[in-house]
Structures are given as C-alpha cells and as structure tokens.
Design an enzyme around this catalytic site. Sequence first.
Site, PDB file in Angstrom:
ATOM      1  N   SER A 216       0.841  -1.200   0.000  1.00  0.00           N
ATOM      2  CA  SER A 216       0.000   0.000   0.000  1.00  0.00           C
ATOM      3  C   SER A 216       0.872   1.244   0.000  1.00  0.00           C
ATOM      4  O   SER A 216       1.851   1.338   0.757  1.00  0.00           O
ATOM      5  CB  SER A 216      -0.917   0.001   1.231  1.00  0.00           C
ATOM      6  OG  SER A 216      -1.776  -1.111   1.202  1.00  0.00           O
ATOM      7  N   CYS A 231       7.675   1.045   5.982  1.00  0.00           N
ATOM      8  CA  CYS A 231       7.173   0.847   4.623  1.00  0.00           C
ATOM      9  C   CYS A 231       8.261   0.995   3.562  1.00  0.00           C
ATOM     10  O   CYS A 231       8.355   0.185   2.634  1.00  0.00           O
ATOM     11  CB  CYS A 231       6.040   1.832   4.336  1.00  0.00           C
ATOM     12  SG  CYS A 231       4.663   1.705   5.492  1.00  0.00           S
ATOM     13  N   GLN A 234      10.508  -2.004   3.547  1.00  0.00           N
ATOM     14  CA  GLN A 234       9.818  -3.161   2.965  1.00  0.00           C
ATOM     15  C   GLN A 234       9.768  -3.064   1.447  1.00  0.00           C
ATOM     16  O   GLN A 234       9.984  -4.058   0.739  1.00  0.00           O
ATOM     17  CB  GLN A 234       8.406  -3.259   3.526  1.00  0.00           C
ATOM     18  CG  GLN A 234       8.331  -3.696   4.979  1.00  0.00           C
ATOM     19  CD  GLN A 234       6.892  -3.796   5.457  1.00  0.00           C
ATOM     20  OE1 GLN A 234       6.090  -2.899   5.230  1.00  0.00           O
ATOM     21  NE2 GLN A 234       6.565  -4.882   6.118  1.00  0.00           N
ATOM     22  N   GLU A 256      -3.351   4.703   0.674  1.00  0.00           N
ATOM     23  CA  GLU A 256      -2.567   5.411   1.687  1.00  0.00           C
ATOM     24  C   GLU A 256      -3.268   5.382   3.045  1.00  0.00           C
ATOM     25  O   GLU A 256      -4.490   5.499   3.147  1.00  0.00           O
ATOM     26  CB  GLU A 256      -2.391   6.867   1.242  1.00  0.00           C
ATOM     27  CG  GLU A 256      -1.510   7.697   2.112  1.00  0.00           C
ATOM     28  CD  GLU A 256      -0.039   7.589   1.776  1.00  0.00           C
ATOM     29  OE1 GLU A 256       0.759   7.489   2.719  1.00  0.00           O
ATOM     30  OE2 GLU A 256       0.313   7.631   0.584  1.00  0.00           O
ATOM     31  N   GLY A 257      -2.457   5.236   4.097  1.00  0.00           N
ATOM     32  CA  GLY A 257      -3.004   5.297   5.449  1.00  0.00           C
ATOM     33  C   GLY A 257      -3.995   4.197   5.764  1.00  0.00           C
ATOM     34  O   GLY A 257      -5.033   4.447   6.374  1.00  0.00           O
ATOM     35  N   ARG A 258      -3.685   2.973   5.339  1.00  0.00           N
ATOM     36  CA  ARG A 258      -4.597   1.828   5.507  1.00  0.00           C
ATOM     37  C   ARG A 258      -5.974   2.117   4.917  1.00  0.00           C
ATOM     38  O   ARG A 258      -7.006   1.717   5.457  1.00  0.00           O
ATOM     39  CB  ARG A 258      -4.706   1.410   6.982  1.00  0.00           C
ATOM     40  CG  ARG A 258      -3.442   0.740   7.518  1.00  0.00           C
ATOM     41  CD  ARG A 258      -3.686   0.004   8.826  1.00  0.00           C
ATOM     42  NE  ARG A 258      -4.000   0.928   9.907  1.00  0.00           N
ATOM     43  CZ  ARG A 258      -3.082   1.490  10.701  1.00  0.00           C
ATOM     44  NH1 ARG A 258      -1.809   1.229  10.528  1.00  0.00           N
ATOM     45  NH2 ARG A 258      -3.441   2.306  11.663  1.00  0.00           N
ATOM     46  N   ASP A 290      -8.563  -1.192   9.828  1.00  0.00           N
ATOM     47  CA  ASP A 290      -8.011  -1.237   8.476  1.00  0.00           C
ATOM     48  C   ASP A 290      -9.142  -1.097   7.477  1.00  0.00           C
ATOM     49  O   ASP A 290     -10.064  -1.910   7.451  1.00  0.00           O
ATOM     50  CB  ASP A 290      -7.264  -2.556   8.262  1.00  0.00           C
ATOM     51  CG  ASP A 290      -6.289  -2.505   7.088  1.00  0.00           C
ATOM     52  OD1 ASP A 290      -6.530  -1.721   6.155  1.00  0.00           O
ATOM     53  OD2 ASP A 290      -5.291  -3.251   7.120  1.00  0.00           O
ATOM     54  N   ARG A 292      -8.634  -1.044   4.171  1.00  0.00           N
ATOM     55  CA  ARG A 292      -8.209  -1.517   2.862  1.00  0.00           C
ATOM     56  C   ARG A 292      -8.980  -2.753   2.408  1.00  0.00           C
ATOM     57  O   ARG A 292      -9.485  -3.520   3.208  1.00  0.00           O
ATOM     58  CB  ARG A 292      -6.713  -1.839   2.880  1.00  0.00           C
ATOM     59  CG  ARG A 292      -5.826  -0.639   3.015  1.00  0.00           C
ATOM     60  CD  ARG A 292      -4.376  -1.034   3.155  1.00  0.00           C
ATOM     61  NE  ARG A 292      -4.141  -1.799   4.384  1.00  0.00           N
ATOM     62  CZ  ARG A 292      -2.971  -2.324   4.719  1.00  0.00           C
ATOM     63  NH1 ARG A 292      -1.934  -2.176   3.916  1.00  0.00           N
ATOM     64  NH2 ARG A 292      -2.836  -2.983   5.862  1.00  0.00           N
ATOM     65  N   LYS A 318      -3.884 -10.115   4.140  1.00  0.00           N
ATOM     66  CA  LYS A 318      -3.532 -10.214   2.718  1.00  0.00           C
ATOM     67  C   LYS A 318      -3.522 -11.672   2.266  1.00  0.00           C
ATOM     68  O   LYS A 318      -3.958 -11.988   1.155  1.00  0.00           O
ATOM     69  CB  LYS A 318      -2.176  -9.560   2.466  1.00  0.00           C
ATOM     70  CG  LYS A 318      -2.161  -8.058   2.674  1.00  0.00           C
ATOM     71  CD  LYS A 318      -0.777  -7.483   2.418  1.00  0.00           C
ATOM     72  CE  LYS A 318      -0.751  -5.972   2.646  1.00  0.00           C
ATOM     73  NZ  LYS A 318       0.600  -5.390   2.423  1.00  0.00           N
TER      74      LYS A 318
END
Length: 370
Positions: A216, A231, A234, A256-258, A290, A292, A318
């Site tokens: 993300s 992030c 990663q 962005e930002g979960r 979250d 997302r 995920k």
Amino acid sequence: MRLTLSLSDNPATTSVERAIMEFRSARPVVVDGAEGSALVVGVEDLDEARTAEIEAVAGGRAHLVLPAARLRRLGLDRDVPGRVALPVVERERIEALALKLDSRIDAPVRPACGLGEEALELARLSLVLPAVIVVPLSDGIEIDPSLVRVSGTAIRDYRRAKAADLSLVSRAPVPLEGAPTSEFVVFRGGEGLRDQVAIIVGRPDLSKPVTVRLHSACLTGDLFGSLKCDCGDQLRETVRFMANNEGGILLYLDQEGRGNGIANKIRAYKLQSQGYDTYEADEVLGFEADQRRFDFAAVMLKKLGVSAVRLMTNNPEKIRALSESGLEVISDHRVLGRPTAENVSYLAAKRDRAGHYIDLEGLLACSNKD
C-alpha cells in the site's frame, strides 16, 4: 420523438464517481435510499456559511451520523454507526462530536438508518472524515438540479463493482536501481478514481508460483524515508529480493493510510505525536483498524496471468484475501524493515492489535548487534 444521449456504460457507477468528486469538494449530495431521500454533507470543510445554509433547509430534522469507531471514542460501546439529532445545526457542536479529543456524547444515539450508512460509505470512498450531516427531504421539495443525486444502492455496490472493473491502461520498461529489468504496468480502477501499479521485477515464470507483494502506498515512508514506519524498507527490500530470486510482481496500491487517504493519515500522525498508537489514532478519527480491500489486487494478478503466488507479507489479512479470491497461496514469507526509536511502538501495535507476523524482539536484537 425524443432523443436521449448517454455515453455512460454504467450510470449507477458513474453517479457514485460524480458524488465522490462533489464530496471531496465539500459540496452536498442528494442520496436516494429505501427510506426516502436526504441531503448529505461531509463535516470536514464545514464553515459558518455552509452551516447556515444547512440550518435554513433542515427544519430541525437534521442529524449527525458517526461511525462506530468514533462513538467508542465518545464513550459508547458500539459496533454499528449511530445518529445524533441536530435540532439546530451548530458548527461547534458538530466539530466537537466528530473530531475533538475530549468530547463525550451529549444526546441519545440511535442506530443509523440505511441512508446514514450509505452516506458514511460515500465519505469513506471520498477519503474524507467519516462523519456526515444528513437532512431528510420532504416529498415534493424542489431540489436544485445542480446537486448530484446518487442512489444508496449504487453506493453500497460501488466497491464490489469497481473491483472487477480494472483496465490495463499503459505499460513500459522502467529500470530500477538493483533491478534493471523491470516493467511498470498501470491499471485504472479498483478503488475509487485511482490508478494502481504492478511492477514486474525481472522475468518471473508465470506458469509457476510467482513471488508477490501487495504494498500500500506510503508517501511519507516510501518517498521521504519517514522513521515512523517500516514501509520504505519493505518496499526496497522486496525489489532487491525479487531481482536476486527469479523475479516477482510488486503491486503498488493507492491505499494510503490503511485506506484512509493522505489527509487523514497526517491527522492520525498528529494524534500519534500526542501519545496515541496508530490504531487508536485512526479510531479517534472514526476509522476501524483497516479500511483496505485487496480483492482488486487479486484481479490485477489474474489479468497479468498469475494463478499461484508466494506472498511476501507480515499481514494475515492479505493472505486470507488472496486465498479467498481464488489465487493459490503456496507460501508466505516475512519482509521486515529496520526498527527505529520512532517506529518500535508502531511495529508493536501492528503485531499486538492486528496480528501481523513481526518478531520485534528478534529485530531489535539484530539491530543492536549492528
């Protein structure tokens, strides 16, 4: 004979996208739901002039709809959105209930109606604060034709519709440092009106399980090297690993930002500077842990010809999302950043609050040896 011109393949989806743009521009929208119609206004950019306009048409019938997360911060044990009556539309009271840290609920809270829940979903899609003013409209009231109208059903169905409505719009080789054989593939759709990017590193064999990461977007960490998260580490570690291990696909997702958007992420950062952890800060703003979704990421992979993956992630959500999408998750592998004084509490919160697979003690031990 009357000729009607329409160039929209899906009028319902188009109406939601227009409503998103209106909401992001702090303009009201009319939502047509099962209980009737309502004027819906976000609270993010509420000023005195707009407050007076709403009060002039509300007739004492307006209410403020707040998500369950914000209600919990106001002192209520709730897991569904609720509505608070606004006999008078007062900006100061609305801002206190929607945003201020030390606020407590000051009136009875009833469960949000369908229209209220649809209005909240529109706010989330628009990446603005999830708090909305809803003014029921009486039958026969004349509505300014310049106001965008959208059905509540279309709002509810929008994410699911867009997940499958992804189109590949461009692709080109883009050599990266440490990964000179890389290609960027741009898709349009998936979440709102945004573009999503697949970076194919090396030449992975798509007939076999492919190394994949869902990443993300993180402006502060990926681009500017923020010490508050892992992030950027990663992202770069994933590309290096893929380049040295038969290639892979990194999906760079605009979430962005979960999923809360950059403005709300920076609001949350301010709260974190006052002592809240990353999830507590989001809850103060009215967001759950979250926001997302990853169903559209699976569609991107399938369009690229991927059917089985070796997933690089610390996030069990995920893994679950790709498995449920029909992709075969052969294995999952950790991808860890460097612990810093600024991100240790963030990493601990992800481990303890969201179940991320992070061996923080091991990371700190390795860091201390270095």
